[in-house]
Scaffold this active site. Sequence first.
Site, mmCIF file in Angstrom:
data_model
loop_
_atom_site.group_PDB
_atom_site.id
_atom_site.type_symbol
_atom_site.label_atom_id
_atom_site.label_comp_id
_atom_site.label_asym_id
_atom_site.label_seq_id
_atom_site.Cartn_x
_atom_site.Cartn_y
_atom_site.Cartn_z
ATOM 1 N N LYS A 62 -35.635 -49.452 38.296
ATOM 2 C CA LYS A 62 -34.238 -49.853 38.095
ATOM 3 C C LYS A 62 -34.081 -51.352 37.862
ATOM 4 C CE LYS A 62 -31.610 -46.095 38.596
ATOM 5 N NZ LYS A 62 -30.574 -45.693 37.636
ATOM 6 N N SER A 315 -41.198 -43.084 39.317
ATOM 7 C CA SER A 315 -40.059 -43.976 39.105
ATOM 8 C C SER A 315 -39.634 -44.776 40.326
ATOM 9 C CB SER A 315 -38.864 -43.169 38.583
ATOM 10 O OG SER A 315 -38.541 -42.118 39.485
#
Length: 514
Positions: A62, A315
Amino acid sequence: MAVPLPLSAAPTGAEYLRAILCSPVYDVAQVTPLQQMNKLSERLKNIVLVKREDRQPVHSFKLRGAYAMIAGLNEQQKAGGVIAASAGNHAQGVALSATGLGIRSLIVMPLTTPDIKVDAVRNFGGEVLLYGAGFDDAKAKAIELAEREGYTFIPPFDHPAVIAGQGTIGMELIQQDAHLDRIFVPVGGGGLAAGVAVLIKQLMPEIKVIGVEPEDSSCLAAALNAGQPVELERVGMFADGVAVKRIGDETFRLCKEYLDDIITVDSDAICAAVKDLFEDVRAIAEPSGALALAGLKKYVKQHNITGERLSCVLSGANLNFHGLRYVSERCELGEKREALFAVTIPEQKGSFLKFCQLLGGRSVTEFNYRYACDKDACIFVGVRLTGGQSEKEEIISELQNGGYQIVDLSDDEMAKLHVRYMVGGRPAKPLRERLYSFEFPESGGALLRFLQTLGTHWNISLFHYRSHGTDYGRVLAGFELDERSPEFEQHLKQLGYACHDETDNPAFRFFLAG
């Protein structure tokens, strides 16, 4: 410092490509390793490579999108500060990005956000406002403050600059391995999937890009079926990093055009992927972080893929530590290495032993029982599988041929979440009962030996066993006994396992004793 290229409201693929190639994210982000998973590669008969975004300073991808957007703000916007709503990885990415650029950041987080995540945002230099019961309340508050106080709102996924920042992962992947056949990416709001797909399809369109969603949060699949973004009525929160009710408008446009396929997986498959990552590369992924690998494994099986080079994006690794207990409990089910059954057996001496003998040399992982009546006993049992679905069907057939009624609970979510821990209760009649806890070295036949030594001489009135994959197994068992039974004491010595009399244990007296 690199200068981000401006993007139009609905950029073309070429515009996205230029923005990704000129992205400023490397002012703060790392080029993360692409690491081969040797054990899984051998098992799947493909080369499996994992992109380690857990190695970023915020332990998540992110950071890339947040920095790409914040770095592209004009001077007036930077002076006004930035605001975001998030309970997790986006919050940390915004805080670190803003701090690195000397910009004030305010993150609105739900009141229920764990302290570890709040503290992480503050440690990265962000201010925190705890507000609302959930993400929607926090987001509404953030947008209200942005309009009233002059902050710039940084969305988590649905913005061209954020998408371009996430797309740098795709650029790294083909730089690290230009011979990839497929790339699997997790899908929540779609920013990562859109960014990777648009980059790959501009440069190496022969590489397939597959999106992976949880079955209980599949907002992209729902949007593709409807032809436009739709809001899910509810989403599952196990993989909270991708628990998004509605795919973004821009991310949907790009995913629809550039993704080659999507696949959905259940929570058990995600747990199995968390275990795979730990065993192969010693990474501890959050559930959403292991999502892409879970999809890769399922896709390989569904399409009989062999001999390819497959990559997936790990992720994130911002895991709630206590969630590992759930992962550990469910990973064997996700890998089809364990089956759960409800079995009715006669309420008589030796029934447990006969039942275990029918199972042969198979390892029992769990065994829950409590006396209810004189006729039948219903037990909850787990069995480790080495032959997958065919072995499970074989077990069911063997037990049915042995005269047992059996129900397969392996796919029963309520049984796995709740019932397995609630088997039992108080007996229907008063019992002269003694309760003992046992500890023994885990080995093949250890439980069978226990039952052969004790299970045919006295009626077992309560039984609980669960294998946790450790060196020692633990059993809690109740026996119908007189207050003193020298013969029973002799058999305990013969058994040779460490044991302790738990008859006066207050938990037993309160919940289970007659």
